[in-house]
Scaffold this motif. Sequence first.
Motif, PDB file in Angstrom:
ATOM      1  N   ASN A  68      34.664  -7.517  -2.143  1.00  0.00           N
ATOM      2  CA  ASN A  68      34.990  -7.098  -3.683  1.00  0.00           C
ATOM      3  C   ASN A  68      35.033  -5.695  -3.752  1.00  0.00           C
ATOM      4  O   ASN A  68      33.780  -5.079  -3.949  1.00  0.00           O
ATOM      5  CB  ASN A  68      34.140  -7.837  -4.502  1.00  0.00           C
ATOM      6  N   ILE A  69      35.988  -5.090  -3.460  1.00  0.00           N
ATOM      7  CA  ILE A  69      36.172  -3.667  -3.475  1.00  0.00           C
ATOM      8  C   ILE A  69      36.170  -3.079  -4.739  1.00  0.00           C
ATOM      9  O   ILE A  69      35.524  -1.800  -4.653  1.00  0.00           O
ATOM     10  CB  ILE A  69      37.562  -3.180  -2.756  1.00  0.00           C
ATOM     11  N   ALA A  70      36.022  -3.698  -5.812  1.00  0.00           N
ATOM     12  CA  ALA A  70      36.168  -2.914  -7.166  1.00  0.00           C
ATOM     13  C   ALA A  70      34.411  -2.774  -7.560  1.00  0.00           C
ATOM     14  O   ALA A  70      34.290  -1.912  -8.287  1.00  0.00           O
ATOM     15  CB  ALA A  70      36.562  -3.928  -8.273  1.00  0.00           C
ATOM     16  N   SER A  71      33.872  -3.384  -6.857  1.00  0.00           N
ATOM     17  CA  SER A  71      32.296  -2.874  -6.936  1.00  0.00           C
ATOM     18  C   SER A  71      31.664  -1.658  -6.626  1.00  0.00           C
ATOM     19  O   SER A  71      32.343  -1.291  -5.442  1.00  0.00           O
ATOM     20  CB  SER A  71      31.510  -4.247  -6.271  1.00  0.00           C
ATOM     21  N   ASN A  72      30.997  -1.233  -7.281  1.00  0.00           N
ATOM     22  CA  ASN A  72      30.407   0.194  -6.865  1.00  0.00           C
ATOM     23  C   ASN A  72      29.689   0.056  -5.555  1.00  0.00           C
ATOM     24  O   ASN A  72      29.750   0.864  -4.748  1.00  0.00           O
ATOM     25  CB  ASN A  72      29.607   0.402  -7.914  1.00  0.00           C
ATOM     26  N   GLY A  75      32.243   0.594  -2.686  1.00  0.00           N
ATOM     27  CA  GLY A  75      32.786   1.816  -2.704  1.00  0.00           C
ATOM     28  C   GLY A  75      32.013   2.861  -2.175  1.00  0.00           C
ATOM     29  O   GLY A  75      32.431   3.724  -1.182  1.00  0.00           O
ATOM     30  N   GLU A 246      25.471  -6.030 -10.194  1.00  0.00           N
ATOM     31  CA  GLU A 246      26.266  -6.769 -11.076  1.00  0.00           C
ATOM     32  C   GLU A 246      25.331  -7.520 -12.239  1.00  0.00           C
ATOM     33  O   GLU A 246      25.501  -7.585 -13.259  1.00  0.00           O
ATOM     34  CB  GLU A 246      27.223  -7.387 -10.769  1.00  0.00           C
TER      35      GLU A 246
ATOM     36  N   ILE B  69      36.343   8.167  -3.214  1.00  0.00           N
ATOM     37  CA  ILE B  69      36.196   6.777  -3.041  1.00  0.00           C
ATOM     38  C   ILE B  69      35.004   5.991  -3.691  1.00  0.00           C
ATOM     39  O   ILE B  69      34.932   5.012  -4.120  1.00  0.00           O
ATOM     40  CB  ILE B  69      36.423   6.506  -1.399  1.00  0.00           C
ATOM     41  N   GLY B  75      37.827   2.764  -7.054  1.00  0.00           N
ATOM     42  CA  GLY B  75      37.355   1.364  -6.615  1.00  0.00           C
ATOM     43  C   GLY B  75      38.345   0.356  -7.230  1.00  0.00           C
ATOM     44  O   GLY B  75      39.048  -0.617  -6.590  1.00  0.00           O
ATOM     45  N   VAL B  76      38.353   0.504  -8.590  1.00  0.00           N
ATOM     46  CA  VAL B  76      39.262  -0.388  -9.199  1.00  0.00           C
ATOM     47  C   VAL B  76      40.714  -0.204  -8.909  1.00  0.00           C
ATOM     48  O   VAL B  76      41.649  -1.104  -8.884  1.00  0.00           O
ATOM     49  CB  VAL B  76      39.003  -0.363 -10.842  1.00  0.00           C
TER      50      VAL B  76
END
Lengths: 343, 343
Positions: A68-72, A75, A246, B69, B75-76
């Motif tokens: 899950n790339i959206a997760s900090n 990143g 999360e 990044i 990330g989003v």
Amino acid sequence: MAATIKDIKAETGLGLATISKYLNGGNVRSENRQKIEEAIKKLDYHPNETARSLVTKRTRTIGFVVNNIASNFSGVLLQHASAYLHERGYGMMICDSNLDEKQEAENIRFCVEKQVDGILLVTASREPGFLAPADKAGIPAVLLDREIKSDAFDCVTIDNSNAAERATDYLIGYGHRRIAVIHSEEYTGNERYTGYLASMKKAGINVPYKYICSAHIHSAELGYNSMMKLLKLKERPTAVLTTNYEVSLGVIMALNEQGIRCPEDISLIGFDELILPMVMKPKLTLVAQPMEEIASEGARILLKRIEEGNSFPPQRVSLYAALKQGESVRDIIVNGKNNCRLL
Amino acid sequence: MAATIKDIKAETGLGLATISKYLNGGNVRSENRQKIEEAIKKLDYHPNETARSLVTKRTRTIGFVVNNIASNFSGVLLQHASAYLHERGYGMMICDSNLDEKQEAENIRFCVEKQVDGILLVTASREPGFLAPADKAGIPAVLLDREIKSDAFDCVTIDNSNAAERATDYLIGYGHRRIAVIHSEEYTGNERYTGYLASMKKAGINVPYKYICSAHIHSAELGYNSMMKLLKLKERPTAVLTTNYEVSLGVIMALNEQGIRCPEDISLIGFDELILPMVMKPKLTLVAQPMEEIASEGARILLKRIEEGNSFPPQRVSLYAALKQGESVRDIIVNGKNNCRLL
DNA sequence: CTGTTAGCGCTTTCAA
DNA sequence: TTGAAAGCGCTAACAG
């Protein structure tokens, strides 16, 4: 059109092999070396990496397949991994699995098609089957943060179970006995849950099933819903262990919404030292994973594996994750005595 | 060894050209088509993308060069861009500039070397010079979220100035007149600052210079330090506009540390609807950028540019960013009258 | 140390 | 429609 090695040949009168040798750091008479360097500058020549890859069978590209790339969390991992790899001339192809195992399998195939030299993988799945295409193509993969059910792969994690056990010990040391846990059934969630159970058992504390909240996947929703349920219990827990970033966010949302104070009304302990725990009040007490080390150690092993093939056995690195004290855990008075700092 | 097109030739007895044509969706007699498909399955054949790239001069890879990044914002954006591109068979090569212009220039060169077909760019620099290598190589770039000082490039942003103006109007509408702003000298920071000034001017409010806090780059430190300074003023602002996500985090840290309540003691309005503003209490009132649209619109334009070259003029897309009401702004009583909802 | 030569695996004329 | 042949830009024997 961009200049090619042939243009350099025409400019210098030298043979292709000599120029290629120079390009690859071989020994060339200094007179010729100078000629070549001049021509390169004059023609603004850059080697065509694609052509080079075709013959060397190396793309100098690493696939980064992440749940899950959206997760900090991802990143930060990405930041460190990419810094490490770029420094060594490697590019990074990013593939987001979006918490979906089908997508993850697809991503592995994509990486194979793109002929990456190796894969860095924060996996969503626990079954190793989806890695078969990479295996067949001889492309090594290193698992980051999460293991799968196979010991054939290199793997860099923290000792999740032990870290959770220490976190729970810490709560118990502050006098807590009614301790709930919120975890997922993913690899890290389960490991951490195991550590929690070990600690509770060690202390001889019985865990009511209502104190155990779980779901398939880590998410803020899991944290939020679980906390709401826990708050409705007749015998509320005095402390909660959350096994993921999360999830902690969701828990905090629920507390804020219900006007429950931390640590006065309930103590909290979580995982991952990312930006939120630093910003919130009170500062969250948490298990801090060594992000940079996970990334660079994983990348290091991967490059070594690419160089040396199966000449060494699968590496399983387990890094230490320190417990960082915040302000989210309070003492519980037991038998009129403040039970603080038994640890 | 992986199967090649020659193995298919040996297996089917057909010519290379026919097989290649089939692979690229050309017309082939159905009898031959079947033969080829069987052979492909039998030999587990996958086209070698590197070889293909060498002749087509297309890598089907996009460079994603991003200022930072590790930020949740990136990330989003990355998530949406990668989803869009993967769906269309493109890979994404990630390059983190780590808030450093030198690194950014290096990243562009890296992308050129790797012969990406195009670049998606969230830039750290404002001067267009660093893009010259891409330009020279004929590699198009689309700017996301931030412009540079050149109108030669495609660009997808929000109307930052207008959004900040609306946010400030909103504060003024709630009766605030002592409104501070915390911004950076980066593109977005400056644009948003301009909008703030426009709103204040429109309302005939004089802005004391002490209410204007800025630094070279957006960061939590900027937010924290600025807020600490503002709190020490004799005439404290009643509201603060923060022009970036990280800055908001820093501001919240300072408020928490000093025990200042929001919105009772001070009102807040920020940018970017990421996870934190949703979790915090009170919910932050903010300008929400349409992340998915920024990413997919940028990617769409880039692919079109790759296909069609300079047959159409540079696109400058400015998307609307909605103001989302939270609980971080309170009414101010002016002349005994609640000035709420003048807007 | 240098240059000639033969590919890497694929696409693409061009003639059949 | 099909196939032979040329070549994308480079590396890697090999012989000189």
